[in-house]
Design a protein around this motif. Sequence first.
Motif, PDB file in Angstrom:
ATOM      1  N   ASN A  26       0.801  -1.224   0.000  1.00 54.47           N
ATOM      2  CA  ASN A  26       0.000   0.000   0.000  1.00 54.47           C
ATOM      3  C   ASN A  26       0.831   1.270   0.000  1.00 54.47           C
ATOM      4  O   ASN A  26       0.277   2.364  -0.048  1.00 54.47           O
ATOM      5  CB  ASN A  26      -0.945   0.006   1.199  1.00 54.47           C
ATOM      6  CG  ASN A  26      -1.981  -1.076   1.095  1.00 54.47           C
ATOM      7  OD1 ASN A  26      -2.375  -1.450   0.001  1.00 54.47           O
ATOM      8  ND2 ASN A  26      -2.416  -1.593   2.218  1.00 54.47           N
ATOM      9  N   LYS A  27       2.146   1.143   0.051  1.00 53.57           N
ATOM     10  CA  LYS A  27       3.018   2.308   0.049  1.00 53.57           C
ATOM     11  C   LYS A  27       3.004   2.948  -1.336  1.00 53.57           C
ATOM     12  O   LYS A  27       3.268   2.282  -2.340  1.00 53.57           O
ATOM     13  CB  LYS A  27       4.444   1.880   0.401  1.00 53.57           C
ATOM     14  CG  LYS A  27       5.431   3.006   0.411  1.00 53.57           C
ATOM     15  CD  LYS A  27       6.820   2.479   0.712  1.00 53.57           C
ATOM     16  CE  LYS A  27       7.835   3.570   0.504  1.00 53.57           C
ATOM     17  NZ  LYS A  27       9.202   3.049   0.551  1.00 53.57           N
ATOM     18  N   PRO A  28       2.678   4.237  -1.432  1.00 54.26           N
ATOM     19  CA  PRO A  28       2.676   4.899  -2.746  1.00 54.26           C
ATOM     20  C   PRO A  28       4.086   4.958  -3.338  1.00 54.26           C
ATOM     21  O   PRO A  28       5.036   5.326  -2.663  1.00 54.26           O
ATOM     22  CB  PRO A  28       2.154   6.296  -2.446  1.00 54.26           C
ATOM     23  CG  PRO A  28       1.475   6.191  -1.128  1.00 54.26           C
ATOM     24  CD  PRO A  28       2.185   5.111  -0.377  1.00 54.26           C
ATOM     25  N   LEU A  29       4.203   4.571  -4.591  1.00 55.39           N
ATOM     26  CA  LEU A  29       5.473   4.593  -5.312  1.00 55.39           C
ATOM     27  C   LEU A  29       5.338   5.482  -6.538  1.00 55.39           C
ATOM     28  O   LEU A  29       4.289   5.541  -7.167  1.00 55.39           O
ATOM     29  CB  LEU A  29       5.858   3.172  -5.739  1.00 55.39           C
ATOM     30  CG  LEU A  29       6.033   2.171  -4.606  1.00 55.39           C
ATOM     31  CD1 LEU A  29       6.148   0.761  -5.161  1.00 55.39           C
ATOM     32  CD2 LEU A  29       7.244   2.513  -3.773  1.00 55.39           C
ATOM     33  N   THR A  30       6.413   6.154  -6.890  1.00 55.52           N
ATOM     34  CA  THR A  30       6.404   7.058  -8.030  1.00 55.52           C
ATOM     35  C   THR A  30       6.811   6.304  -9.294  1.00 55.52           C
ATOM     36  O   THR A  30       7.880   5.698  -9.334  1.00 55.52           O
ATOM     37  CB  THR A  30       7.386   8.230  -7.797  1.00 55.52           C
ATOM     38  OG1 THR A  30       7.062   8.846  -6.555  1.00 55.52           O
ATOM     39  CG2 THR A  30       7.315   9.241  -8.914  1.00 55.52           C
ATOM     40  N   PRO A  31       5.962   6.336 -10.319  1.00 53.85           N
ATOM     41  CA  PRO A  31       6.316   5.646 -11.568  1.00 53.85           C
ATOM     42  C   PRO A  31       7.351   6.437 -12.373  1.00 53.85           C
ATOM     43  O   PRO A  31       7.416   7.665 -12.290  1.00 53.85           O
ATOM     44  CB  PRO A  31       4.990   5.568 -12.324  1.00 53.85           C
ATOM     45  CG  PRO A  31       4.143   6.632 -11.754  1.00 53.85           C
ATOM     46  CD  PRO A  31       4.611   6.882 -10.346  1.00 53.85           C
ATOM     47  N   SER A  32       8.152   5.721 -13.146  1.00 52.10           N
ATOM     48  CA  SER A  32       9.101   6.380 -14.053  1.00 52.10           C
ATOM     49  C   SER A  32       8.307   7.096 -15.140  1.00 52.10           C
ATOM     50  O   SER A  32       7.106   6.885 -15.284  1.00 52.10           O
ATOM     51  CB  SER A  32      10.018   5.331 -14.688  1.00 52.10           C
ATOM     52  OG  SER A  32       9.261   4.493 -15.551  1.00 52.10           O
ATOM     53  N   LYS A  33       8.990   7.916 -15.945  1.00 51.02           N
ATOM     54  CA  LYS A  33       8.268   8.647 -16.997  1.00 51.02           C
ATOM     55  C   LYS A  33       7.671   7.684 -18.023  1.00 51.02           C
ATOM     56  O   LYS A  33       6.610   7.936 -18.572  1.00 51.02           O
ATOM     57  CB  LYS A  33       9.158   9.694 -17.662  1.00 51.02           C
ATOM     58  CG  LYS A  33      10.305   9.142 -18.463  1.00 51.02           C
ATOM     59  CD  LYS A  33      11.083  10.235 -19.152  1.00 51.02           C
ATOM     60  CE  LYS A  33      12.141   9.602 -20.031  1.00 51.02           C
ATOM     61  NZ  LYS A  33      12.674  10.500 -20.996  1.00 51.02           N
ATOM     62  N   GLU A  34       8.350   6.541 -18.270  1.00 52.16           N
ATOM     63  CA  GLU A  34       7.828   5.560 -19.218  1.00 52.16           C
ATOM     64  C   GLU A  34       6.536   4.932 -18.697  1.00 52.16           C
ATOM     65  O   GLU A  34       5.553   4.808 -19.422  1.00 52.16           O
ATOM     66  CB  GLU A  34       8.863   4.457 -19.485  1.00 52.16           C
ATOM     67  CG  GLU A  34      10.108   4.914 -20.200  1.00 52.16           C
ATOM     68  CD  GLU A  34      11.182   5.453 -19.252  1.00 52.16           C
ATOM     69  OE1 GLU A  34      10.990   5.424 -18.011  1.00 52.16           O
ATOM     70  OE2 GLU A  34      12.210   5.916 -19.755  1.00 52.16           O
ATOM     71  N   LEU A  35       6.531   4.551 -17.426  1.00 52.13           N
ATOM     72  CA  LEU A  35       5.341   3.948 -16.825  1.00 52.13           C
ATOM     73  C   LEU A  35       4.256   5.000 -16.601  1.00 52.13           C
ATOM     74  O   LEU A  35       3.069   4.701 -16.720  1.00 52.13           O
ATOM     75  CB  LEU A  35       5.702   3.250 -15.514  1.00 52.13           C
ATOM     76  CG  LEU A  35       4.594   2.496 -14.808  1.00 52.13           C
ATOM     77  CD1 LEU A  35       3.986   1.435 -15.724  1.00 52.13           C
ATOM     78  CD2 LEU A  35       5.114   1.861 -13.536  1.00 52.13           C
ATOM     79  N   ALA A  36       4.656   6.237 -16.318  1.00 52.71           N
ATOM     80  CA  ALA A  36       3.684   7.312 -16.110  1.00 52.71           C
ATOM     81  C   ALA A  36       2.852   7.559 -17.368  1.00 52.71           C
ATOM     82  O   ALA A  36       1.706   7.999 -17.272  1.00 52.71           O
ATOM     83  CB  ALA A  36       4.395   8.592 -15.683  1.00 52.71           C
ATOM     84  N   ALA A  37       3.389   7.258 -18.535  1.00 48.90           N
ATOM     85  CA  ALA A  37       2.633   7.408 -19.783  1.00 48.90           C
ATOM     86  C   ALA A  37       1.445   6.442 -19.826  1.00 48.90           C
ATOM     87  O   ALA A  37       0.477   6.687 -20.529  1.00 48.90           O
ATOM     88  CB  ALA A  37       3.546   7.157 -20.978  1.00 48.90           C
TER      89      ALA A  37
END
Length: 103
Positions: A29-40
Amino acid sequence: MPSAPKKTATKAKAPAPKKTAAPGISAFNKPLTPSKELAAVVGAEPLPRTEVVSKVWVYIKKHKLQNPANKREILADDKLQAVFGKKSATMFELNKFLAKHLK
């Protein structure tokens, strides 16, 4: 006839509590920041790993990226190819690729 020596009762030690990032928040459940590739694919805001996987599957199904002959195979479009690093992947490889793109 001598009797066998009596065994003494020993107390079992309680396991040490596991350390977590914050009280009440598990690793899933810990929020993780996606990379720019995954953020797309899933968006740029931090998300728990479980939500990232769900959003990727929504994307796959919306864009009909499952191989019709073998539903376990994902045929990557340009956005998913940037995440996977190859043109196709199995559903079992999905978490391995996502882990590389989450901080």
